[in-house]
Scaffold this active site. Structure first.
Site, short mmCIF file in Angstrom:
data_model
loop_
_atom_site.label_atom_id
_atom_site.label_comp_id
_atom_site.label_asym_id
_atom_site.label_seq_id
_atom_site.Cartn_x
_atom_site.Cartn_y
_atom_site.Cartn_z
CE LYS A 82 0.88 -2.00 -6.39
NZ LYS A 82 -0.25 -1.01 -5.82
CE LYS A 88 -7.68 -0.24 -5.00
NZ LYS A 88 -6.72 -0.44 -6.03
NE ARG A 145 6.04 4.63 1.03
CZ ARG A 145 5.91 3.60 1.89
NH1 ARG A 145 6.78 3.07 2.70
NH2 ARG A 145 4.44 3.10 2.09
CG ASP A 157 -1.87 -4.53 -5.86
OD1 ASP A 157 -0.97 -5.01 -4.76
OD2 ASP A 157 -2.32 -3.57 -5.56
NE ARG A 158 2.62 -3.01 -2.76
CZ ARG A 158 3.30 -2.10 -1.78
NH1 ARG A 158 4.46 -2.24 -1.34
NH2 ARG A 158 2.85 -1.00 -1.57
CG ASP A 186 0.63 -6.99 -2.43
OD1 ASP A 186 0.10 -7.65 -3.18
OD2 ASP A 186 0.31 -5.86 -2.19
CD GLU A 189 3.04 2.82 -7.87
OE1 GLU A 189 3.15 4.05 -7.28
OE2 GLU A 189 2.13 2.05 -7.54
CD GLU A 190 8.94 2.97 -4.61
OE1 GLU A 190 9.53 2.17 -3.86
OE2 GLU A 190 7.95 3.46 -4.37
CB SER A 191 5.86 0.41 -4.00
OG SER A 191 4.96 0.72 -5.02
CB THR A 221 -1.37 6.06 -2.01
OG1 THR A 221 -0.55 6.86 -1.19
CG2 THR A 221 -0.71 5.65 -3.36
CB SER A 277 -2.30 -3.50 -0.14
OG SER A 277 -1.17 -3.85 -1.13
CG HIS A 278 1.99 -3.18 1.46
ND1 HIS A 278 1.23 -2.39 1.02
CD2 HIS A 278 2.64 -2.45 2.44
CE1 HIS A 278 1.37 -1.18 1.22
NE2 HIS A 278 2.32 -1.06 2.14
CB THR A 290 3.24 7.75 -5.18
OG1 THR A 290 4.87 7.91 -5.30
CG2 THR A 290 3.28 6.29 -4.55
CG ASP A 330 -3.82 -6.13 -2.75
OD1 ASP A 330 -2.66 -6.12 -2.51
OD2 ASP A 330 -4.25 -4.71 -3.31
NE ARG A 332 -4.37 0.60 1.68
CZ ARG A 332 -3.32 0.08 1.08
NH1 ARG A 332 -2.07 0.04 1.54
NH2 ARG A 332 -3.65 -0.38 -0.30
C1 VG1 Z 1 2.52 2.69 -1.24
C2 VG1 Z 1 3.57 2.79 -2.58
C3 VG1 Z 1 2.67 3.02 -3.84
C4 VG1 Z 1 1.58 2.07 -4.04
C5 VG1 Z 1 0.77 2.08 -2.86
C6 VG1 Z 1 -0.49 0.99 -3.19
O1 VG1 Z 1 1.93 4.00 -1.27
O2 VG1 Z 1 4.53 3.67 -2.21
O3 VG1 Z 1 3.73 3.02 -4.85
O4 VG1 Z 1 0.81 2.58 -5.25
O5 VG1 Z 1 1.39 1.75 -1.80
O6 VG1 Z 1 0.09 -0.17 -3.22
P1 VG1 Z 1 2.68 5.17 -0.10
O7 VG1 Z 1 1.59 6.38 -0.26
O8 VG1 Z 1 2.33 4.46 1.28
O9 VG1 Z 1 3.81 5.38 -0.55
V1 VG1 Z 1 -0.76 -1.53 -2.45
O10 VG1 Z 1 -0.19 -2.94 -3.08
O11 VG1 Z 1 -0.68 -0.87 -1.14
O12 VG1 Z 1 -2.24 -1.38 -3.14
CO CO Z 2 -1.09 -4.47 -2.91
#
Ligand code: VG1
Ligand code: CO
Length: 542
Positions: free
Chosen positions: A375, A125, A495, A280-281, A276, A362-364, A17, A112-113, A343, A278, A21
């Protein structure tokens, strides 16, 4: 001297996504990072002497890979690399720098998270010239390239000391080390009424920002404590650590539980936020209320015009498919276009570039706008603060009045982490097999009106993305969505996204768990979650 190093391809460098990683030990295999970087450089479009932005979230292994990326950029024809001091750049700050410096692209080192440290996760990325994550055509080409790679190019010269601001040379390439915060802070000041927010804080409005020992510490301190004058200590966990202090830099009810607890206390702050790994959340918490990310998107879209950067109004809204339809109701009422994308932020880039939308989410816990192509956690925090300052109401009052105007969309996401990959594939496969016969079926009081596997045709470039999540829609507008995560590094993560619309404001004051009870049970019945995964409860509910 530029070396050409013989290598053999890896077969698992398919970006998910949000980039590639893997666990740190996996990334540490000889040539692993080099191969992926060379695959990017082989595929990425650029002119000779182009600029490349490089930065990361400071997690374990960041320093090593940044050195490698700089030495490889010098051997692959770049004229200039712009890198954050000490290798640090939040994801939105990197996006901003790519745009501002007219770079050909950027390398963002982050998972990221996901947790960090020697046994934690690492990621690479690639972002393109618009500042956004590379679209699928490019990530797929990179993957294909990685499967055939036979050599990579790298300078044998050491990369410069990244702690010193200014320019140095490696081979024929300039390495420019920049303050990671300055350009970003400047951009934020063009969008928001800093005087108004500062006056609110000076007047006694209390806030806390939890940087979770991740990249936003320096950004939060410079902007919230520095420019907005919040007292020292407003930013907590503000020192970025390579392992995030052993924590999980994911701003949700589980990992930001301390912050939420403070906001539930009568004597606690008025406003809480977190970001988070990096940056962006975002998580937004008002006194006595945690704002669900899908609601936050809808509320920000409905109120963005209160901030100077959006005073002319917004062009449209985009949300990822599993994100709740709360934003759709704002779009419908305000006569704005609404786009539903798969997504991942890479799907918003074309819509933003074409001026079709201004706000995306996004919901995340991701929200952002056309100011960058990622984001942006702190952006969302500042927009919320601007809206609160302008309306002079509490977060809770703003959320509740939004519900009474637009109705409330109850929403939850249930994550089942590290489940067996085969079981996960079987679960999704079985759902797909049953889609055709699903319509009209009854589960308790719920009747399926439509069931499909989401696919998306990009309205700008016509590209098609299939298999983006199984949607079960019920008459009345409730939904259950099933998809597998594309960011995990161990097993599979299922999910399950559950939502129900409630127009009647006398029924808004109910816990989501209760409002969604029948749908939650039905999600297990239709998805056969217990039976196929052996799990009776999700690991995380957001
Ligand atoms: C998750 C989230 C998605 C987000 C992605 C990257 O992906 O659901 O909404 O864009 O992480 O965010 P997945 O495929 O695990 O559902 V981040 O802050 O990790 O760059
Ligand atoms: Co992130």
């Amino acid at each position: 001297m530029i070396l050409t190093v013989a290598t053999s391809p890896f077969d698992d460098q398919k970006p998910g996504t949000s980039g590639l990683r893997k666990k740190v030990p996996h990334f540490k295999q000889p040539h692993y990072a080099e191969n992926f970087l060379q695959s990017i450089f082989d595929v990425a479009e650029r002119d000779a002497g182009a600029t490349l932005v490089i930065g990361g979230d400071g997690r374990f292994f960041n320093r090593e890979v940044i050195q490698i990326a700089i030495r490889m950029a010098a051997a692959n024809g770049f004229g200039r690399v712009v890198v954050g001091q000490d290798g640090i750049l939040s994801t939105p700050a990197a996006s901003n720098l790519i745009r501002k410096r007219k770079a050909a692209g950027g390398i963002v080192l982050s998972a990221s998270h996901n947790p960090g440290g020697p046994d934690g996760d690492f990621g690479i990325k690639y972002n393109i010239a618009n500042g956004g994550p590379a679209p699928e055509a490019i990530t797929e080409a990179t993957y294909q390239r990685s499967r055939a790679l036979a050599e990579y190019r790298i300078s044998d010269a050491p990369a410069p000391d990244l702690s010193i601001l200014g320019e140095t040379m490696i081979e024929a390439m300039v390495v420019e080390v920049v303050d990671p915060v300055a350009d970003y802070a400047e951009l934020m000041q063009t969008l928001f009424d800093f005087d108004k927010i500062a006056a609110m804080i000076a007047g006694g409005f209390r806030l806390e920002f939890d940087a979770m020992h991740a990249v936003t510490g320096p950004y939060g301190k410079a902007i919230i404590e520095g420019l907005l004058g919040a007292p020292a200590g407003t930013v907590v966990n503000g020192i970025p650590l390579e392992d995030f202090g052993g924590g999980h830099p994911d701003p949700n009810a589980v990992y930001a539980a301390d912050l939420i607890a403070k906001l539930m206390d009568e004597d606690g702050p008025d406003f809480g936020a977190a970001s988070d790994g990096d940056g962006d959340r975002n998580l937004i918490v008002g006194k006595g209320i945690v704002v669900s990310p899908s609601d936050s998107l809808a509320i920000l879209a409905a109120n963005a015009h209160l901030a100077p950067g959006y005073a002319k109004g917004i062009a449209g809204i985009a949300r990822s498919m599993p994100t709740s339809q709360a934003a759709d109701r704002v779009a419908a009422k305000r006569g704005l276009p609404l786009f539903e994308t798969p997504t991942g932020w890479k799907f918003f880039g074309n819509l933003l570039d074409a001026g079709k939308v201004t706000i995306c989410g996004e919901e995340s816990a991701g929200t952002g706008s056309d100011h960058v192509r990622e984001k942006d956690g702190l952006w969302a925090v500042l927009l919320w603060l601007n809206v609160v300052a302008e309306r002079g109401e509490s977060v809770k009052a703003i959320v509740e009045s939004h519900w009474s105007e637009f109705g409330r969309t109850f929403y939850q996401r249930h994550d089942y982490e590290e489940i067996d990959s085969k079981a996960a594939a079987g679960l999704i496969g079985s759902l797909r097999d049953r889609l055709a016969s699903m319509s009209g079926q009854r589960f308790g009081t719920l009747v399926v009106s439509e069931a499909d596997d989401f696919s998306y045709k990009d309205p700008i470039d016509g590209s098609i993305s299939t298999g983006q999540g199984v949607r079960i829609l019920f008459s009345g507008g409730s939904r259950i969505v099933y998809r597998l995560s594309g960011t995990g590094t161990k097993g599979a993560t299922l999910r399950v996204y559950i939502e129900r619309y409630e127009p009647d404001s006398t029924r808004h004051n109910v816990a989501p768990q209760e409002a969604l009870a029948e749908l939650i049970d039905t999600a297990d019945v239709i998805g056969e979650i217990k039976k196929r995964t052996g799990r009776s409860e999700p690991d995380v509910i957001t």
